[in-house]
Design an enzyme around this catalytic site. Structure first.
Site, mmCIF file in Angstrom:
data_model
loop_
_atom_site.group_PDB
_atom_site.id
_atom_site.type_symbol
_atom_site.label_atom_id
_atom_site.label_comp_id
_atom_site.label_asym_id
_atom_site.label_seq_id
_atom_site.Cartn_x
_atom_site.Cartn_y
_atom_site.Cartn_z
ATOM 1 N N ALA A 3 81.684 61.835 -51.511
ATOM 2 C CA ALA A 3 81.062 60.805 -51.424
ATOM 3 C C ALA A 3 79.911 61.437 -51.730
ATOM 4 O O ALA A 3 78.720 60.041 -52.170
ATOM 5 C CB ALA A 3 80.684 60.288 -50.096
ATOM 6 N N ARG A 8 71.421 66.906 -58.134
ATOM 7 C CA ARG A 8 71.090 67.537 -59.465
ATOM 8 C C ARG A 8 71.413 67.207 -60.492
ATOM 9 O O ARG A 8 71.386 68.051 -61.267
ATOM 10 C CB ARG A 8 71.465 68.623 -58.721
ATOM 11 C CG ARG A 8 70.588 69.640 -57.481
ATOM 12 C CD ARG A 8 71.358 70.519 -56.121
ATOM 13 N NE ARG A 8 71.986 69.653 -56.155
ATOM 14 C CZ ARG A 8 72.617 70.770 -54.707
ATOM 15 N NH1 ARG A 8 72.936 71.359 -54.297
ATOM 16 N NH2 ARG A 8 73.945 70.084 -54.434
ATOM 17 N N GLY A 72 75.660 63.478 -45.323
ATOM 18 C CA GLY A 72 75.915 65.098 -45.191
ATOM 19 C C GLY A 72 77.660 64.727 -45.334
ATOM 20 O O GLY A 72 78.230 64.348 -45.044
ATOM 21 N N ASN A 164 79.928 80.600 -48.272
ATOM 22 C CA ASN A 164 81.299 79.031 -47.809
ATOM 23 C C ASN A 164 81.177 78.912 -49.337
ATOM 24 O O ASN A 164 80.228 77.856 -49.618
ATOM 25 C CB ASN A 164 80.439 79.002 -46.992
ATOM 26 C CG ASN A 164 81.119 76.745 -47.131
ATOM 27 O OD1 ASN A 164 82.235 77.029 -46.774
ATOM 28 N ND2 ASN A 164 80.181 76.238 -46.578
ATOM 29 N N ARG A 328 94.592 55.063 -86.081
ATOM 30 C CA ARG A 328 93.659 54.851 -84.453
ATOM 31 C C ARG A 328 95.548 54.267 -83.666
ATOM 32 O O ARG A 328 96.256 54.443 -84.448
ATOM 33 C CB ARG A 328 93.184 53.802 -85.284
ATOM 34 C CG ARG A 328 91.761 54.560 -85.633
ATOM 35 C CD ARG A 328 91.338 52.911 -86.747
ATOM 36 N NE ARG A 328 90.692 51.953 -85.861
ATOM 37 C CZ ARG A 328 91.183 50.279 -86.564
ATOM 38 N NH1 ARG A 328 90.666 50.287 -87.776
ATOM 39 N NH2 ARG A 328 90.848 49.854 -85.143
ATOM 40 N N LYS A 346 96.482 51.889 -88.459
ATOM 41 C CA LYS A 346 96.318 51.660 -87.445
ATOM 42 C C LYS A 346 97.593 50.280 -86.625
ATOM 43 O O LYS A 346 97.817 49.674 -88.237
ATOM 44 C CB LYS A 346 94.566 49.945 -87.158
ATOM 45 C CG LYS A 346 94.476 50.032 -86.191
ATOM 46 C CD LYS A 346 93.984 48.142 -86.072
ATOM 47 C CE LYS A 346 94.884 47.251 -86.215
ATOM 48 N NZ LYS A 346 94.205 46.110 -85.776
ATOM 49 N N ALA A 375 97.081 55.025 -104.303
ATOM 50 C CA ALA A 375 95.970 54.873 -103.820
ATOM 51 C C ALA A 375 95.200 53.627 -103.986
ATOM 52 O O ALA A 375 94.834 53.452 -104.597
ATOM 53 C CB ALA A 375 95.127 55.835 -104.689
ATOM 54 N N ASN A 381 94.475 42.328 -93.559
ATOM 55 C CA ASN A 381 95.009 41.499 -92.054
ATOM 56 C C ASN A 381 94.291 41.473 -91.566
ATOM 57 O O ASN A 381 94.798 40.499 -90.363
ATOM 58 C CB ASN A 381 95.310 43.201 -90.639
ATOM 59 C CG ASN A 381 94.359 44.132 -90.645
ATOM 60 O OD1 ASN A 381 92.955 44.309 -91.330
ATOM 61 N ND2 ASN A 381 94.423 44.415 -89.276
ATOM 62 N N ALA A 418 100.393 47.936 -110.290
ATOM 63 C CA ALA A 418 98.283 48.206 -110.160
ATOM 64 C C ALA A 418 97.227 47.139 -110.174
ATOM 65 O O ALA A 418 97.365 46.169 -110.876
ATOM 66 C CB ALA A 418 97.807 49.639 -110.711
HETATM 67 C C1 UD1 Z 1 78.409 73.134 -49.423
HETATM 68 C C2 UD1 Z 1 78.094 73.268 -48.113
HETATM 69 C C3 UD1 Z 1 77.783 75.154 -49.353
HETATM 70 C C4 UD1 Z 1 78.994 75.362 -49.642
HETATM 71 C C5 UD1 Z 1 78.819 74.624 -50.790
HETATM 72 C C6 UD1 Z 1 80.064 75.211 -51.521
HETATM 73 C C7 UD1 Z 1 77.533 71.850 -46.838
HETATM 74 C C8 UD1 Z 1 76.033 71.443 -46.054
HETATM 75 N N1 UD1 Z 1 76.873 73.243 -47.400
HETATM 76 O O1 UD1 Z 1 77.013 72.982 -50.846
HETATM 77 O O2 UD1 Z 1 77.839 75.433 -47.395
HETATM 78 O O3 UD1 Z 1 78.403 76.802 -49.995
HETATM 79 O O4 UD1 Z 1 79.252 73.185 -50.709
HETATM 80 O O5 UD1 Z 1 80.191 74.463 -52.934
HETATM 81 O O6 UD1 Z 1 78.437 71.626 -46.869
HETATM 82 N N2 UD1 Z 1 79.509 64.811 -49.907
HETATM 83 C C9 UD1 Z 1 80.088 64.056 -49.391
HETATM 84 N N3 UD1 Z 1 78.910 63.563 -48.386
HETATM 85 C C10 UD1 Z 1 78.437 63.082 -48.322
HETATM 86 C C11 UD1 Z 1 77.543 65.004 -48.942
HETATM 87 C C12 UD1 Z 1 78.583 64.989 -49.712
HETATM 88 O O7 UD1 Z 1 81.217 63.539 -49.333
HETATM 89 O O8 UD1 Z 1 77.432 62.874 -47.310
HETATM 90 C C13 UD1 Z 1 80.709 65.600 -50.875
HETATM 91 C C14 UD1 Z 1 79.635 66.058 -52.141
HETATM 92 O O9 UD1 Z 1 80.281 64.512 -52.959
HETATM 93 C C15 UD1 Z 1 80.723 66.927 -52.865
HETATM 94 C C16 UD1 Z 1 80.609 67.767 -51.272
HETATM 95 O O10 UD1 Z 1 80.643 67.278 -50.614
HETATM 96 O O11 UD1 Z 1 81.821 67.075 -53.677
HETATM 97 C C17 UD1 Z 1 79.589 68.649 -51.156
HETATM 98 O O12 UD1 Z 1 78.441 68.718 -51.352
HETATM 99 P P1 UD1 Z 1 77.572 69.453 -51.623
HETATM 100 O O13 UD1 Z 1 75.980 68.214 -51.748
HETATM 101 O O14 UD1 Z 1 77.861 69.365 -53.553
HETATM 102 O O15 UD1 Z 1 77.557 70.624 -50.953
HETATM 103 P P2 UD1 Z 1 76.869 71.969 -51.681
HETATM 104 O O16 UD1 Z 1 75.069 71.591 -52.002
HETATM 105 O O17 UD1 Z 1 77.025 72.372 -52.957
HETATM 106 CA CA CA Z 2 78.793 71.578 -54.132
#
Ligand code: UD1
Ligand code: CA
Length: 456
Positions: A3, A8, A72, A164, A328, A346, A375, A381, A418
Site C-alpha cells: 500500500a 524515495r 505504516g 529485519n 508487429r 503486421k 523488393a 491496406n 514489376a
Molecule cells: C521496512 C521495515 C524495516 C525493514 C525493511 C526491509 C518497517 C517500519 N520497517 O522498512 O525494518 O528492514 O522493511 O525491507 O516496517 N506498506 C504498506 N502500508 C504502509 C506502509 C508500507 O502496505 O502504510 C508496504 C510498502 O508498500 C512496502 C512494505 O510495506 O511494500 C514495506 O514498506 P517500506 O516503506 O518499504 O518499509 P521500509 O522503510 O523498507
Molecule cells: Ca522497503
C-alpha cells in the site's frame, strides 16, 4: 503489504508496480507467495493508487484489502485484522522485495511453527545494513527484544549487521490482541509493524528470528539505484539458469532477458539482445546482436539476424529473419519463410517457404506458400478510414515495387509485373501489369544535340 507510496523512488507510479526482470515488484512477491499458500488465501494490502495495483496483479487470483490512509506497516495489518481472524497463523511479505523465494518463505513458516512463536522475523546478516531495521537480541541466537529502525538507532545499534527483512510469520491470536498497543512515536509518526517485536515481548510472548542463507533474496528496492541493482541481479541469474539449461549467451551482461522468457537448448543468443515479456524461443535458433523480441513465439532452428524487432509475432521452424526486419503484432511467419531487411509486417500470415526479402510493407494480408514478394512491394491496406485485406495465394510472384491496393486478391500462381499498381483481383495463373507502357524514342538524344536546344 503493497500500500506504500514509495516516496524515495520519486515517481508518480506506485512503488510495487515498478519493474525488475520485466515484471512488477509485487508480481514477483505474489508468485513466490502463491507457491506456498493458495491464491485465495493471499491478501494484498493496497492503498496508494490501489486500483492500478489491483488491476496489475488481479489475474493471480489473490484477494485485496484496502489500507486508507497509509499509516505504516503496522497499520497495514490493522486494516487486515478482520480478514486474518479466521486463520491461526499469517505470513507477512513485503511487496517491494522481489527476490524472495518460495523456499525461503516455507522455511520461515516451518521455523515459526516449530518454535511455537508469536512472531518470527526473517532476518539477514548484511555487510552493509544501511537503511534496514536492526534486530536487538541479548545474545546471538537468543530471542528478539526489539527491532529498531535505522533512523532511531543509537550509533552502537547502527553497527549491528543482523537486519529485519520485512518478512514475518505471526500467530494470529497474539498479533490481533496486541496490534492496538502499537504507538506512533517515531520520526514518521507511523504504526511500525516492527514494533510488534517489543510489544509482544512485553506481553510475555515469544519473538524469534531466523536468518536466511541467502541474504540477497531479501533485498528491498526503496531507491532507483536499488531497483536497478535488483534488476541486474535477477537478469544475471536468469542468464545463468538458461545457460545451465543448454543455451549459449555471449556476453550475458549485455543481454536483457525477462524472468518469464523461455529458450530451448542449443540456441545461441549474441550480445546486446533483449528477450522480453512472454517470449518463447525454441532449440537450435540463433538470435544475432541488437534484436529486441517481445511477447513472441519462435519455433526451432530459426535464424534472427542483426537488428530485428519482433512484437507479438509467431515464427515457424527454420524461418530466417532480418537483418532489420520489423514484425508487429499478428505477424505469423511460416516454416522456412524468409523476411529480409527493412521489411515490416503486421497482421499477416506468410506461408511455408515464401519470401519477402527486401524493403516491403505487408499488413492485413494472407499470403500462401511458395510466394515471392519482390523488393519494395507495398500492401496498401488503409484507405484513411478502414483497413482492408490483401490475399496472395500459393506460388504467386509479385514483381518489385508493386503496390497492391486492398481489398485485392492475387490468385494461385499469378504473376504481377514489376512496378504495377494492382487495384483489381488477378485470376490464377495470369499475368497482371498495372503500369503505363514504356515509350522509346530512338535517336532522340542525337537529334536534340543537333537542334542545339533543350526542346524535346
Ligand atoms: C521496512 C521495515 C524495516 C525493514 C525493511 C526491509 C518497517 C517500519 N520497517 O522498512 O525494518 O528492514 O522493511 O525491507 O516496517 N506498506 C504498506 N502500508 C504502509 C506502509 C508500507 O502496505 O502504510 C508496504 C510498502 O508498500 C512496502 C512494505 O510495506 O511494500 C514495506 O514498506 P517500506 O516503506 O518499504 O518499509 P521500509 O522503510 O523498507
Ligand atoms: Ca522497503
Amino acid at each position: 503489504m503493497a500500500a506504500g507510496k514509495g516516496t524515495r523512488l520519486k515517481s508518480k507510479h506506485p512503488k510495487v508496480l515498478h519493474q525488475v526482470g520485466g515484471k512488477p515488484l509485487l508480481a514477483h512477491v505474489i508468485a513466490a507467495g502463491t507457491q506456498v499458500v493458495a491464491p485465495a488465501d493471499v491478501y494484498v494490502i493496497i492503498g496508494h493508487e490501489a486500483e492500478l495495483v489491483r488491476q496489475a496483479v488481479a489475474q493471480s487470483g489473490v484477494q485485496f484489502v484496502l489500507q486508507e490512509p497509509q499509516r505504516g506497516t503496522g497499520h497495514a495489518l490493522m486494516c487486515a485484522a478482520s480478514n486474518l481472524a479466521g486463520y491461526d497463523h499469517v505470513i507477512v511479505l513485503s511487496g517491494d522485495a522481489p527476490l524472495i523465494s518460495a523456499e525461503t518463505i516455507r522455511r520461515l513458516r516451518d521455523f515459526h511453527l516449530q518454535k511455537k512463536a508469536a512472531m518470527t522475523i526473517l532476518s539477514a546478516k548484511l555487510d552493509d545494513p544501511t537503511g534496514y531495521g536492526r534486530l536487538i537480541r541479548k545474545a546471538e541466537g537468543a530471542e528478539v527484544q526489539a527491532v529498531v529502525e535505522e533512523k532511531s538507532c543509537t550509533p552502537t545499534q547502527r553497527k549491528l549487521r543482523e537486519i529485519n527483512s520485512g518478512f514475518y510469520a505471526f500467530a494470529v491470536k497474539p498479533l490481533l490482541e496486541n496490534l492496538q498497543n502499537l504507538k506512533t512515536e517515531n520520526p514518521h509518526a507511523e504504526y511500525y509493524l516492527t514494533d510488534m517485536a517489543a510489544v509482544l515481548r512485553k506481553a510475555k510472548q515469544r519473538v524469534v528470528a531466523t536468518a536466511t542463507d541467502n541474504p540477497s533474496e531479501i533485498l528491498g528496492s526503496n531507491t532507483r539505484a536499488e531497483l536497478v541493482d535488483l534488476d541486474s541481479k535477477m537478469r544475471r541469474e536468469k542468464c545463468a539458469r538458461l545457460m545451465a539449461e543448454g543455451v549459449t549467451i555471449f556476453f550475458p551482461e549485455t543481454c536483457v532477458i525477462d524472468s518469464d522468457v523461455e529458450v530451448g537448448a542449443d540456441t545461441t543468443i549474441e550480445p546486446f539482445v533483449q528477450l522480453v515479456g512472454k517470449t518463447r524461443i525454441g532449440t537450435d535458433c540463433r538470435v544475432r546482436s541488437y534484436s529486441v523480441i517481445q511477447n513472441s513465439e519462435i519455433e526451432d532452428e530459426v535464424l534472427i539476424r542483426t537488428g530485428c524487432i519482433l512484437d507479438g509475432a509467431r515464427v515457424a521452424q527454420g524461418a530466417v529473419l532480418g537483418p532489420y526486419s520489423h514484425l508487429r503484432p499478428g505477424s505469423d511467419i511460416g516454416e522456412g519463410a524468409h523476411v529480409g531487411n527493412f521489411v515490416e509486417t503486421k497482421k499477416v500470415r506468410i506461408g511455408k517457404g515464401s519470401k519477402a526479402n527486401h524493403l516491403t510493407y505487408l499488413g492485413d494480408a494472407e499470403i500462401g506458400a511458395g510466394v515471392n514478394i519482390g523488393a519494395g512491394t507495398i500492401t496498401c491496406n488503409y484507405d484513411g478510414v478502414h483497413k482492408h485485406m490483401t490475399t496472395i495465394e500459393d506460388g504467386v510472384f509479385v514483381g518489385s515495387d508493386s503496390t497492391l491496393v486492398a481489398p485485392v486478391k492475387l490468385g494461385k500462381g499469378a504473376y504481377v509485373g514489376a512496378a504495377s499498381c494492382i487495384t483489381e483481383d488477378v485470376p490464377p495463373e495470369s499475368l497482371a501489369l498495372g503500369r503505363s507502357k514504356q515509350i522509346v524514342k530512338e535517336g532522340w538524344v542525337k537529334q536534340k544535340r543537333a537542334r542545339g536546344t533543350t526542346e524535346g
